[in-house]
Write a protein that holds these residues in place. Structure first.
Motif, PDB file in Angstrom:
ATOM      1  N   LEU A 179       2.082 -16.394  28.649  1.00 50.44           N
ATOM      2  CA  LEU A 179       1.624 -15.109  28.122  1.00 50.44           C
ATOM      3  C   LEU A 179       1.892 -13.991  29.119  1.00 50.44           C
ATOM      4  O   LEU A 179       2.216 -12.865  28.742  1.00 50.44           O
ATOM      5  N   ARG A 180       1.781 -14.318  30.399  1.00 51.24           N
ATOM      6  CA  ARG A 180       2.085 -13.310  31.424  1.00 51.24           C
ATOM      7  C   ARG A 180       3.586 -13.001  31.427  1.00 51.24           C
ATOM      8  O   ARG A 180       3.984 -11.846  31.606  1.00 51.24           O
ATOM      9  N   TYR A 181       4.404 -14.015  31.234  1.00 53.89           N
ATOM     10  CA  TYR A 181       5.845 -13.772  31.109  1.00 53.89           C
ATOM     11  C   TYR A 181       6.120 -12.859  29.914  1.00 53.89           C
ATOM     12  O   TYR A 181       6.912 -11.915  30.003  1.00 53.89           O
ATOM     13  N   ASP A 182       5.486 -13.143  28.763  1.00 54.30           N
ATOM     14  CA  ASP A 182       5.682 -12.316  27.573  1.00 54.30           C
ATOM     15  C   ASP A 182       5.348 -10.850  27.865  1.00 54.30           C
ATOM     16  O   ASP A 182       6.074  -9.933  27.456  1.00 54.30           O
ATOM     17  N   ALA A 183       4.237 -10.646  28.574  1.00 55.10           N
ATOM     18  CA  ALA A 183       3.839  -9.275  28.911  1.00 55.10           C
ATOM     19  C   ALA A 183       4.872  -8.627  29.821  1.00 55.10           C
ATOM     20  O   ALA A 183       5.200  -7.440  29.666  1.00 55.10           O
ATOM     21  N   SER A 184       5.405  -9.395  30.764  1.00 54.22           N
ATOM     22  CA  SER A 184       6.419  -8.861  31.676  1.00 54.22           C
ATOM     23  C   SER A 184       7.691  -8.504  30.927  1.00 54.22           C
ATOM     24  O   SER A 184       8.318  -7.468  31.187  1.00 54.22           O
TER      25      SER A 184
END
Length: 327
Positions: A179-184
């Motif tokens: 999810l953090r990758y998606d946000a990035s």
């Protein structure tokens, strides 16, 4: 304000004067620290930060606090349920954890849990119902991935005005980090920066990730931190150095070990606030009573030695933004 004497700061935390003890007289509280990674040097640092925060609240190991040896799953999440069973058998009162997989195991075990950092968005991952009322056995410190991702990419853009492509390295099997990758990735798209997705699931995947970057060289690397990427951080450092690639990380211990730069929560503050939550749980509060909090202090740390090793000149505008410069 520059933060050039981190070790002295940690020492100050550990020996800080204790306030009057307000716990139940004669009671010894049992506490453990659990990580999805290995018992690495930073584990000792995290323990010092946690114990330093508790010392300010009147807790002392060997007196009114029994601090279990830190546990780590060495990048093998399947080991975490076993570690939780060990801690239940040891009758710990509270555990402090790092990382999303550890939070999942702690939730299943039902042990009162405080998150220090590194779990991503606990609502989006389903760990808790909402931040204000967790309604379970877990509370602690979370962060806003989109805001942090935008800031990290902005720092890369400040460093490299012609930034066009960023390779993002993350663990595909860690939901919190995915999810953090998606946000990035969304933040990068909004800034007009192309993303080269290099997800990994196990140590052998790093060779393929590097091969992907060899085929389509990025301008920089953004590494999302979880136990897998952190355990393999030296390989990332070496690859970035060999290809003279600037890289940004999420937490400053990685920069102190050789990474170029980081932007993320001030871990000293995170552990101090985690210690405060532990204190409240020791005194009878339930995790469901304590809202998840967000960091209020963030650090941008630069390693000039690493910059020099890749022949990278840091612009004065970037230097001026740094909270700490390692020379």
């Amino acid at each position: 304000m520059k933060r050039r004497d981190f070790i002295a700061l940690v020492g100050t935390l550990v020996i800080a004067p204790r306030v009057a003890i307000a716990q139940t007289p004669g009671k010894v509280y049992r506490l453990a620290l659990v990580s999805p990674g290995g018992l690495l040097p930073e584990s000792a640092l995290y323990a010092k930060l946690l114990l330093g925060g508790l010392a300010k609240l009147g807790y002392a190991p060997g007196q009114n606090l029994a601090f279990e040896r830190p546990r780590g799953a060495v990048g093998q999440p399947v080991q975490l349920p076993h570690l939780m069973e060990e801690l239940k058998a040891a009758k710990v009162d509270v555990i402090v954890i790092l990382g999303y997989p550890t939070a999942v195991a702690a939730k299943a075990a039902g042990i009162p849990t405080v998150v220090a950092f590194g779990i991503g968005d606990p609502v989006a991952t389903g760990l808790v119902v909402n931040l204000a009322q967790p309604e379970g056995n877990i509370t602690g410190i979370s962060d806003v991935a989109t805001t942090l991702s935008t800031k990290r990419l902005g720092l890369l853009k400040e460093l490299l005005p012609k930034l066009h492509r960023v390779a993002m390295l993350w663990n595909k099997d860690d939901l919190g980090m995915s999810l953090r990758y998606d946000a990035s990735a969304k933040a990068a798209a909004a800034m007009g920066v192309d993303v080269e997705a290099v997800g990994v699931r196990e140590p052998d995947d790093f060779n393929e990730a590097f091969a992907v970057m060899d085929r389509e060289p990025p301008d920089a690397i953004l590494m999302v931190s979880d136990s897998l990427t952190v355990l393999n951080r030296k390989r990332v450092f070496d690859y970035a150095a060999a290809h003279r690639l600037p890289a940004i990380y999420e937490y400053d211990p990685l920069v102190r070990e050789g990474g170029l730069m980081s932007y993320g929560p001030d871990l000293r503050e995170s552990f101090e606030r985690a210690a405060s939550m532990v204190d409240r749980l020791f005194k009878g509060a339930k995790p469901a009573d304590l809202p998840f909090e967000q960091p209020t202090r963030y650090l941008f740390v630069l390693n000039l030695k690493t910059a020099k090793s890749i022949s990278l000149e840091i612009p004065p505008t970037v230097l001026a933004l740094a909270d700490e410069v390692i020379e």
